[in-house]
Design a protein around this motif. Sequence first.
Motif, PDB file in Angstrom:
ATOM      1  N   ASP A  78      55.656  46.319  35.835  1.00 28.52           N
ATOM      2  CA  ASP A  78      56.700  45.389  35.608  1.00 28.52           C
ATOM      3  C   ASP A  78      58.149  46.200  35.699  1.00 28.52           C
ATOM      4  N   TYR A  79      57.980  47.464  35.194  1.00 28.20           N
ATOM      5  CA  TYR A  79      59.185  48.463  35.001  1.00 28.20           C
ATOM      6  C   TYR A  79      59.103  49.755  36.063  1.00 28.20           C
ATOM      7  N   GLN A  80      58.929  49.447  37.123  1.00 28.12           N
ATOM      8  CA  GLN A  80      58.635  50.380  38.374  1.00 28.12           C
ATOM      9  C   GLN A  80      60.087  51.610  38.359  1.00 28.12           C
ATOM     10  N   ASP A  81      61.160  50.905  38.131  1.00 31.93           N
ATOM     11  CA  ASP A  81      62.217  51.831  38.113  1.00 31.93           C
ATOM     12  C   ASP A  81      63.008  52.138  36.997  1.00 31.93           C
ATOM     13  N   ALA A  82      62.153  52.318  35.737  1.00 29.84           N
ATOM     14  CA  ALA A  82      62.266  52.755  34.662  1.00 29.84           C
ATOM     15  C   ALA A  82      61.387  53.774  34.104  1.00 29.84           C
ATOM     16  N   PHE A  83      61.889  54.817  33.162  1.00 29.66           N
ATOM     17  CA  PHE A  83      60.753  55.451  32.346  1.00 29.66           C
ATOM     18  C   PHE A  83      60.298  54.708  31.215  1.00 29.66           C
ATOM     19  N   LEU A  84      58.965  54.633  31.197  1.00 29.91           N
ATOM     20  CA  LEU A  84      58.360  53.662  30.258  1.00 29.91           C
ATOM     21  C   LEU A  84      58.068  54.645  28.866  1.00 29.91           C
ATOM     22  N   PHE A  85      58.801  54.260  27.808  1.00 29.28           N
ATOM     23  CA  PHE A  85      58.651  55.031  26.561  1.00 29.28           C
ATOM     24  C   PHE A  85      57.459  54.232  25.995  1.00 29.28           C
ATOM     25  N   PHE A  86      56.040  54.635  25.836  1.00 28.43           N
ATOM     26  CA  PHE A  86      55.041  53.939  25.372  1.00 28.43           C
ATOM     27  C   PHE A  86      54.620  54.406  23.942  1.00 28.43           C
ATOM     28  N   ARG A  87      54.675  53.240  23.168  1.00 29.07           N
ATOM     29  CA  ARG A  87      54.580  53.893  21.655  1.00 29.07           C
ATOM     30  C   ARG A  87      53.227  54.084  21.429  1.00 29.07           C
ATOM     31  N   LEU A  88      52.908  55.500  21.104  1.00 32.23           N
ATOM     32  CA  LEU A  88      51.557  55.813  20.279  1.00 32.23           C
ATOM     33  C   LEU A  88      51.729  56.450  19.056  1.00 32.23           C
TER      34      LEU A  88
END
Length: 865
Positions: A18-28
């Motif tokens: 759903d966010y192909q045009d953005a960097f996804l900052f994925f919390r781990l």
Amino acid sequence: MMAAYTPMILQYLQVKADYQDAFLFFRLGDFYEMFFDDAIKASQELEITLTSRDGGGDDRIPMCGVPYHSAPAYIEQLIEKGYKVAICEQTEDPKQAKGVVKREVVQLITPGTMMEGKGLNDKENNYIAAISIFKNNTYGFICSDITTGESRATLLSGSFEEVLNELSLSGAREVVIASDFDEELQRKMRERASLTLSFEDDTASKEAYHNLLKNVSHEMLGVTVSRLLNYLYRTQKRSLDHLQPVAPYQIHQYMKIDYFSKRNLELTETIRSKGKKGSLLWLLDETMTAMGGRLLKQWVDRPLIEKEAILRRQSLVGIFIESYFERIELRERLKEVYDLERLAGRVAFGNVNARDLMQLKRSLLQVPELKDLVGKLPGEEAAKLAGSLDPCEAITGLLERAIVDNPPLSLKDGNIIQDGYHEELDRYRDASRNGKTWIAQLERQEREKTGIKSLKIGYNRIFGYYIEVTRANLHLLQEGQYERKQTLANAERYITPELKEKETLILQAEEKSVELEYQLFAEIREQVKEYIPRLQALAKTVSELDALQCFATVSEERHYVKPEFSSDRKMIIKDGRHPVVEKVMNAQEYVPNDCDMNAEREMLLITGPNMSGKSTYMRQIALTAILAQIGCYVPASSAIMPIFDQVFTRIGAADDLISGQSTFMVEMLEARNAIVHASSDSLILFDEIGRGTSTYDGMALAQAMIEYIHDRIGSKTLFSTHYHELTVLEAELARLKNVHVSAVEQNGKVVFLHKIKEGAADKSYGIHVAELAELPSELIRRANDILVELERKDNREGQQTGKPTATAAEASEQLSFFAEHGEQKVPLKRKEKQLIDDLKDLNILELTPLQALNTLYELQKKLKA
């Protein structure tokens, strides 16, 4: 293929879809991680280490990450480069999760939705715009600054250039458009500015923001506003209660200054450095607050055309000039006022901290003093401003009682709320403080009991409270006196049942205290949120006061005068100066000049040497008009001005390499823009039109433009040129007058006087300017030789073809010479008498004008010989 990935990677891919045009900052845990292409690109853009991990598939997955506590700095770097960042957080407690921890995007950060950080300029709005296309070349346009909550919208018709102009004027960093928006128009937008394009197809207005549309009555405008609001609510996923009702406007309500003219006049930034220093805004900006600085820029971008509104600002500026001591005190008070607009935005957005609220309190504490100061000023308008200064005492009182004076930056470490504000919090604090006192007493008792002076009681998050004894003193302890907890290289750590019990009481009290403080802070923030409309209204008044005192300060310090406005097309400026050049040079060195134009004198054809100041003179006229219409005083000893509806300039030369246009094409496009859109109430400045092509082409175009503007448009026009032949137009065009920038030649050197005088210049002194630039002397001598040869050749060809060999200025001088000699106004030598007799033998009336000029020119050369 996806089934082969681990559940966590599958979750990542589902969110990323759903966010192909953005960097996804994925919390781990304590990191934001990026995978696949995001990781590769982020490692390059942020210069961080690219690693990999086993994702369950056949190959290892590219991976990179940043610590969550330092993520804002990395996010800001990406936003500055025009990227978007989607923040994906854990939305459930990992201890309670069954399987993969739930995660979802909580905010999309984009160039147009930045709420904080170094990327935001305090004195500039951070606009996000939206554009819609309708039938019949109609366009909807809105720009909104979510840091302040203000939005402006308009409908535009005709060329898409109107949209590009508004887009450039707003300085928007992001534009929201439909997914099927014309690709050619997208290209034009990217050419004009560095933009991030975002897409939103939903244009249905929602009940949640119905109040924001209350001023928008036009259906097409409503569609455009809804497009932007839908995008903001969808991507920000939080309260936007600070957004103010959209303010519709029409571009003809303000002086129109197109993109090219704004750039050429260097109103808000310079052409070379693209920075503020050296611009008109730089000269004017004596504002004391960020809000005032932003309003000042808006005023410079959009000068007024309604006379009453201009006179209102003028009147208040005059009051501040006359009230010197009150103005100085006002400036001191304004220094203590923080950015109320953006503070209100942060309150609504939910990212305000305790220090922000302290800034709000300190700002509000200045308002009663400001109100008293402005209330003492004379005039009805000053009284209105004083009445609009709302101290919001309830907020001030709340923050005074609730928040400590110097709170920590973090909201989760406690020590934010004042003692005495909340009874339960005070009990927790008492337990915690008493417990710590008890521990301090225990440390003293144990030192006395054991005789170990270095014994200490410490604390860390892993082991809690402990008694530490160095190895050198272990022999002083009795067997079983303490329970061993941890062994260090040089010491042993112990606990006792009593210490453990007290630790539990202290830590529970501290934990509950911190939790309660955060809850109380959130409640305080909600109470402040109710005052956002009042805070925004207060901010508007404070920013207006700041901008007006700024005008007064600059006008007084730089000796500007209040302009008068004429209704009969007069523009009479005495001792006018270029405000920026004067400041840079020093006032004593600048040569002032007059400008006299009226209904019978609409066009000035300006000739004179290179470097003599023609362009500076033209710019200073335009800047004087703009200063007058933003309500400021102007750099002159006196000024009577018309109110201009538009200003057009064609000054300077530059290729437009991006769109593949040459200097000459850019010149022609800018000239066309002025000629097509100017009215009789406009101001046109044309500098050296036609120099990008051959002499005859350029001269023909220049003359045709002069005639067209004179006959068809009737604008006030300043036209500078090196085509001296054009000065003969003064005899043909009733409202055109020749003026020139004077220069004298002394000992073979040119001296620029920088003074505008009536009549035409005699020559351009181009080789003299080259000499001043210190070109090699051999080159200069050769240029002079070539010039002499060209002039001789031109003379010979002129005799054969009837082409004039003298410039219009020289021809005028020659006619005057012979008229005077013919009337015997000066003693004549025998040789001169003979030449005049020769002239009488010619029937000059039978010659063409060109032949007559050549004849006079040749006779004058003989006389001078």
